[in-house]
Design a protein around this motif. Structure first.
Motif, short mmCIF file in Angstrom:
data_model
loop_
_atom_site.label_atom_id
_atom_site.label_comp_id
_atom_site.label_asym_id
_atom_site.label_seq_id
_atom_site.Cartn_x
_atom_site.Cartn_y
_atom_site.Cartn_z
N UNK A 186 0.75 -1.46 0.07
CA UNK A 186 -0.18 -0.20 -0.13
C UNK A 186 0.51 1.30 -0.05
N UNK A 187 1.91 0.76 0.97
CA UNK A 187 2.89 2.54 1.01
C UNK A 187 3.45 3.00 -0.72
N UNK A 188 4.05 1.78 -1.10
CA UNK A 188 5.18 1.67 -2.23
C UNK A 188 3.73 2.51 -3.70
N UNK A 189 2.23 2.02 -2.81
CA UNK A 189 1.79 2.25 -4.63
C UNK A 189 1.02 3.37 -3.95
N UNK A 190 0.86 4.44 -2.93
CA UNK A 190 0.38 5.58 -2.27
C UNK A 190 1.56 6.74 -2.35
N UNK A 191 0.57 7.64 -2.92
CA UNK A 191 1.24 8.63 -2.45
C UNK A 191 1.77 9.04 -1.36
N UNK A 192 2.48 9.96 -0.38
CA UNK A 192 2.82 10.54 1.06
C UNK A 192 1.50 11.41 0.95
N UNK A 193 1.82 12.33 0.03
CA UNK A 193 1.40 13.88 -0.32
C UNK A 193 -0.07 13.64 -0.25
N UNK A 194 -1.01 12.97 -0.77
CA UNK A 194 -2.02 12.52 -1.19
C UNK A 194 -2.47 11.98 0.02
N UNK A 195 -2.16 11.60 0.67
CA UNK A 195 -1.67 10.05 1.85
C UNK A 195 -2.55 11.53 2.59
N UNK A 196 -1.42 12.25 3.16
CA UNK A 196 -1.41 13.07 4.71
C UNK A 196 -2.11 14.25 4.11
N UNK A 197 -2.62 14.85 3.47
CA UNK A 197 -3.69 15.76 2.66
C UNK A 197 -4.78 15.09 2.49
N UNK A 198 -5.12 13.71 2.35
CA UNK A 198 -6.34 13.33 2.90
C UNK A 198 -7.22 13.32 4.52
N UNK A 199 -5.84 12.99 5.64
CA UNK A 199 -5.98 12.91 6.97
C UNK A 199 -6.04 14.31 7.49
N UNK A 200 -5.33 15.47 6.82
CA UNK A 200 -5.45 16.72 7.03
C UNK A 200 -6.82 17.51 6.79
N UNK A 201 -7.33 17.37 5.49
CA UNK A 201 -9.19 18.05 4.90
C UNK A 201 -9.91 17.00 5.89
N UNK A 202 -9.95 15.68 6.41
CA UNK A 202 -11.04 14.58 7.07
C UNK A 202 -10.59 15.34 8.49
N UNK A 203 -9.79 15.14 8.54
CA UNK A 203 -9.42 15.78 10.65
C UNK A 203 -9.78 17.09 11.11
N UNK A 204 -9.33 18.05 9.78
CA UNK A 204 -10.27 19.50 10.10
C UNK A 204 -11.96 19.49 9.56
N UNK A 205 -12.13 18.53 8.91
CA UNK A 205 -13.61 18.90 8.39
C UNK A 205 -14.57 17.76 9.85
N UNK A 206 -13.96 17.69 11.01
CA UNK A 206 -14.65 17.06 12.17
C UNK A 206 -15.05 17.82 12.56
N UNK A 207 -14.55 18.83 13.36
CA UNK A 207 -14.92 19.51 13.88
C UNK A 207 -15.89 20.99 13.75
N UNK A 208 -15.53 20.96 12.20
CA UNK A 208 -17.08 22.10 12.32
C UNK A 208 -17.91 20.81 11.61
N UNK A 209 -18.39 19.67 11.14
CA UNK A 209 -19.59 19.25 11.14
C UNK A 209 -19.96 18.74 11.97
N UNK A 210 -19.98 18.24 13.23
CA UNK A 210 -20.04 18.48 14.62
C UNK A 210 -20.90 19.67 14.84
N UNK A 211 -20.53 21.22 14.71
CA UNK A 211 -21.02 21.69 14.98
C UNK A 211 -21.90 22.47 14.09
#
Length: 625
Positions: free
Chosen positions: A133-158
């Motif tokens: 998995x880690x050899x196939x995925x792009x590190x930049x994309x994975x970190x961006x997915x985590x960043x966007x996903x975690x940032x959206x949680x607080x807004x979603x709850x609110x």
């Protein structure tokens, strides 16, 4: 959260489901944690404050209406009532603001802990995914997915708790108030308008969601290209490829910018459409009230009451489009993060797997067959044994499967057939963490963290103290370097250890393995990237590292493993020959051929060096004359 077990046949339908209610359903346990009653109490308190604030806001228009009606009557009787209602109106507005802020204070910890819990789950999952998995995925994309996903949680709850839910409550309350005071006509008009508003908002927002998904893909691609280019900074410089990299990044960034323009322009269309619908309702409702006033059925205060209620209702409705877009975008971002969580773990521990206890550090490959892709076999029914305390070298042409042996030994992959045994135990039947704790590695490319020398050395074992780190550095012949550095052990090594030379990085890797102190050692072409002088120095250090351990040395240069107890010669994934250096040379087979070729190359290199030194001596003599 556990991964979803079923995969729908229709991928588009699956995407829609995951980004909708399915995502929301998986998100709710983070909002209402079973193991934290304190957070659940905070949610209850926050919702009580929401209801209290909403009740006050629904009462304010009646105070406003009473004030206007009192002012329309006699001054002597209406002044006191009007002033009292004005004071109540002002106090109510302040109380509503106070409730909103107390609600935010009560809920902030809930939002932050929900974000933390989900981020920890994703990070934990990523570390359990396979090397494939880690050899196939792009590190930049994975970190961006985590960043966007975690940032959206607080807004979603609110928005879900403090905007959508209160707006629904207010709509119902306003409908009841309008029915009691003005009849069914105004209720129906308001209901039809709200339904039309929501439908149009949803339709346009769904269109914008597609643009958002496209933006996410292009943003991830641009980030990946930037990160990849900067990580390979030296390679870019070597090939004068700055303009090429700038062009690649510019192309990706320009595509993102064009998608962003489309997305932002669609906001204007949505806002204008919403404004037409809400102002049509306001005009119709106020005209209806004026008509009732003209017949003597309603008062001026009723006009103020209707106007105030609708304006209060428009405030969350005006935000509804933005809130809906934010929630939809948050669902898209969170769905991407849940897909990471749902990624199948290729190499799993069996239920109840015991820890590996190595009493006799032997390694056995028993009829192992493996390939990274179907139809492409790397190891073909390979069998060999490494006795405890011995040094076994593995050599062979490029592509023979040497490095694959190391990956199977660490159980980054499982064999297609056959077994790998360590200490007599099948490694597929023991816990992976205990297996890897028993094996140390010095790889060809020793990648270091962008931390201090001390941190990188101590990484070999959690909790290693300064004395252990210093002794490991001394045994790895690192102390002369450390003593020359102004910051000593605190010296930062740079991204991937780029501030150190190849030999220095290898010594850090050796020191890290000494700290780990494993019974089994894997040397994966540990000196092939070094010059001859540095290689000889590192080899001496490695010899000290091998003492008392079972060692597997994967090598390209045969001269580095000539003194091994046993040498395995691989060819096309099979064991072609095995024996000591002298025995293999005597056979005159593949090993002897490889030795002869490398000896010839070393002779040419030495001849070239001698000629170069002679030429330099002649030039120096001429210069002296």
């Amino acid at each position: 959260m556990p991964p979803d077990s079923q995969q729908p046949a229709d991928p588009d339908k699956s995407a829609r489901d995951v980004e909708g209610w399915a995502t929301l359903r998986r998100f709710l346990p983070y909002l209402w944690p079973k193991d934290n009653p304190g957070l659940r109490i905070r949610i209850v308190v926050a919702m009580a404050l929401v209801l209290g604030g909403k009740g006050i806001m629904l009462a304010l228009p009646f105070a406003y209406k009473g004030t206007v009606d009192a002012m329309a009557g006699p001054v002597d009787t209406g002044l006191t009532v009007a002033l009292a209602l004005v004071a109540a109106y002002a106090l109510g507005r302040f109380t509503s603001v106070a409730f909103d802020n107390l609600r935010n204070i009560a809920f902030e910890k809930v939002g932050q802990y929900a974000s933390l819990a989900l981020a920890e789950d994703v990070f934990q999952r990523l570390h359990r995914l396979s090397l494939r998995f880690h050899l196939a995925r792009r590190t930049g994309e994975v970190t961006k997915i985590i960043e966007r996903g975690t940032k959206s949680i607080d807004m979603m709850l609110y928005f879900l708790l403090f905007n959508i839910a209160p707006t629904v409550i207010e709509l119902i309350a306003v409908g009841v108030i309008f029915y009691i005071n003005f009849g069914i006509e105004l209720v129906l008009g308001t209901a039809v308008t709200v339904v039309l508003y929501v439908a149009v908002t949803r339709w346009i927002t769904e269109w914008r969601t597609k643009l958002r998904r496209e933006m996410n893909d292009l943003d991830g691609k641009a980030l990946h290209r930037a990160v990849d280019s900067l990580l390979n900074f030296e390679t870019v410089k070597y090939f004068n490829a700055e303009q090429r990299e700038e062009s690649r990044y510019s192309h990706a960034a320009r595509a993102y910018a064009e998608a962003a323009i489309k997305s932002e322009n669609s906001v204007g269309l949505l806002n204008m459409t919403q404004s037409i619908i809400t102002n049509a309702l306001l005009a119709g409702a106020m005209a209806y009230t004026v008509w009732g006033w003209s017949k003597g059925e309603l008062t001026v205060g009723d006009l103020v009451l209707v106007n105030t209620f609708l304006i209060q209702l428009f405030r969350p409705l005006d935000l509804l489009g933005w809130v809906y877009r934010t929630i939809r975008q948050g669902l898209v971002d969170m769905a991407e993060m849940f897909r990471l969580i749902d990624t199948d773990i290729e190499v799993k521990d069996i239920p109840g797997a015991p820890a590996l206890i190595v009493r006799t550090p032997t390694v056995v490959f028993d009829n192992v067959t493996f390939g990274y892709e179907p139809g492409r076999t790397i190891l073909d029914r390979l069998s060999f044994e490494v006795p405890a305390g011995s040094t076994t070298a593995i050599v062979g042409p490029s592509g023979a499967g040497k490095s694959t042996i190391g990956r199977l030994l660490f159980r980054f992959y499982d064999p297609t057939q056959g077994r790998v045994l360590v200490g007599g135990e099948d490694i597929a039947r023991v816990r992976q963490d205990s297996l890897r704790a028993a094996i140390g590695i010095v790889p060809q490319d020793s990648v270091l963290f962008n931390e201090s020398l001390a941190y990188n050395i101590a990484y070999g074992a959690e909790g290693a103290d300064e004395a252990v780190v210093e002794q490991a550095a001394r045994d790895a012949a690192l102390m002369p370097l450390i003593e020359r550095l102004p910051d000593g052990f605190g010296t930062m090594v740079g991204e991937r250890g780029l501030k150190l030379s190849g030999g220095e990085k290898q010594r850090v890797a050796i020191a890290r393995t000494l700290v780990k102190n494993p019974p089994i050692l894997l040397l994966d072409e540990a000196t092939s990237a070094l010059d001859t002088r540095t290689e000889q120095e590192i080899l001496g250090t490695l010899k000290r590292l091998e003492e008392g351990r079972t060692t597997i040395a994967i090598a390209h240069r045969l001269s580095t493993i000539a003194d091994a107890d046993n040498i395995l010669v691989l060819d096309h994934g099979r064991l072609a020959e095995n024996g000591t250096h002298a025995a293999l040379l005597a056979k005159g087979g593949l090993y002897a051929e490889m030795w002869s070729r490398q000896a010839s190359e070393r002779g040419k290199d030495a001849s070239t060096t001698d000629e170069g030194e002679a030429g330099e001596a002649a030039e120096a003599a001429e210069a002296a004359e």
